[in-house]
Scaffold this active site. Sequence first.
Site, mmCIF file in Angstrom:
data_model
loop_
_atom_site.group_PDB
_atom_site.id
_atom_site.type_symbol
_atom_site.label_atom_id
_atom_site.label_comp_id
_atom_site.label_asym_id
_atom_site.label_seq_id
_atom_site.Cartn_x
_atom_site.Cartn_y
_atom_site.Cartn_z
ATOM 1 N N TYR A 156 -2.250 -0.434 10.205
ATOM 2 C CA TYR A 156 -2.421 -0.875 8.817
ATOM 3 C C TYR A 156 -1.133 -0.623 8.041
ATOM 4 O O TYR A 156 -0.627 -1.509 7.332
ATOM 5 C CB TYR A 156 -3.585 -0.128 8.170
ATOM 6 C CG TYR A 156 -3.653 -0.290 6.671
ATOM 7 C CD1 TYR A 156 -4.121 -1.463 6.096
ATOM 8 C CD2 TYR A 156 -3.244 0.745 5.817
ATOM 9 C CE1 TYR A 156 -4.180 -1.612 4.714
ATOM 10 C CE2 TYR A 156 -3.300 0.596 4.441
ATOM 11 C CZ TYR A 156 -3.766 -0.577 3.892
ATOM 12 O OH TYR A 156 -3.813 -0.727 2.532
ATOM 13 N N SER A 201 0.846 -1.189 0.000
ATOM 14 C CA SER A 201 0.000 0.000 0.000
ATOM 15 C C SER A 201 0.883 1.240 0.000
ATOM 16 O O SER A 201 2.054 1.183 0.396
ATOM 17 C CB SER A 201 -0.890 0.014 1.249
ATOM 18 O OG SER A 201 -1.534 1.261 1.412
#
Length: 272
Positions: free
Chosen positions: A154, A141
Amino acid sequence: MQLSGRVWVVTGAGSGMGRELVLELLRRGARVAAVDRNPDGLVDLTALADAGGRLSTHVVDITDRAAVRALPDDVETAHGAVDGLVNNAGIIQPFVPVAELDDATIQRVLDVNLMGTLHMVQAFLPRLLARPEGHVVNVSSMGGFFPFPGQTMYGASKAAVKLLSEGLYAELLDTSVRVTVVFPGAVETSITANSGVEQPTSDSDSKVPMTAADQAARAILKGVERNKLHVYVGTDAKVMNLAIKVVPRTAIRFVQKQMSKHLGAPQLTKES
């Protein structure tokens, strides 16, 4: 790596970017084993793809190590072999600071994003090494290289996926298996809803342009065809990758101020 005529396993295939990756692989002549924990998503995918025997579906939770270990045999039964693995499944955390996260939430993010990816790699890598050519694609990501307040765990899990992928790349350099790690920016998917997370409120003036999921899938597969190690998806990911290297403190402070408007997070103090 060539896509046509190869057998690919895609996790998180029931929706969003995973679904578009499956559809694009099928369009390019590949066979696909679509993996998702949500059977309804796989049913919808099957109807949408209309690919006959070139598509198989597998209801598997990638955090279930025993289920993942059984998956390579199921894929080979359906397709005869496996040539590529796309670890796309992932979840985000609630949009709150680390101090407000409970242990169960933290563990769940790590289990899905990091350990689930690791389980899949461990299960399929021996099969890929036995093939004339193989490929592992791990979706990290933009948050895996740039910090976003309210998504710290995350980001930490996705940063671990980045280093896991780069380590695999180094270990496999003298083999027939290539490795690609993907850094999507903002992509139009249902990851917020699928993660059971409430989307923070935002002003219409501050909406970030998002990359369409099908466009993201094409960008990823283009990188795979070129055997690229790093694939950045979206202008935002490319810009932030440059910013964190050139002006890290300025870039971090800018993003923190933007996110604090919606998260109520405290402002960073000026560094001495």
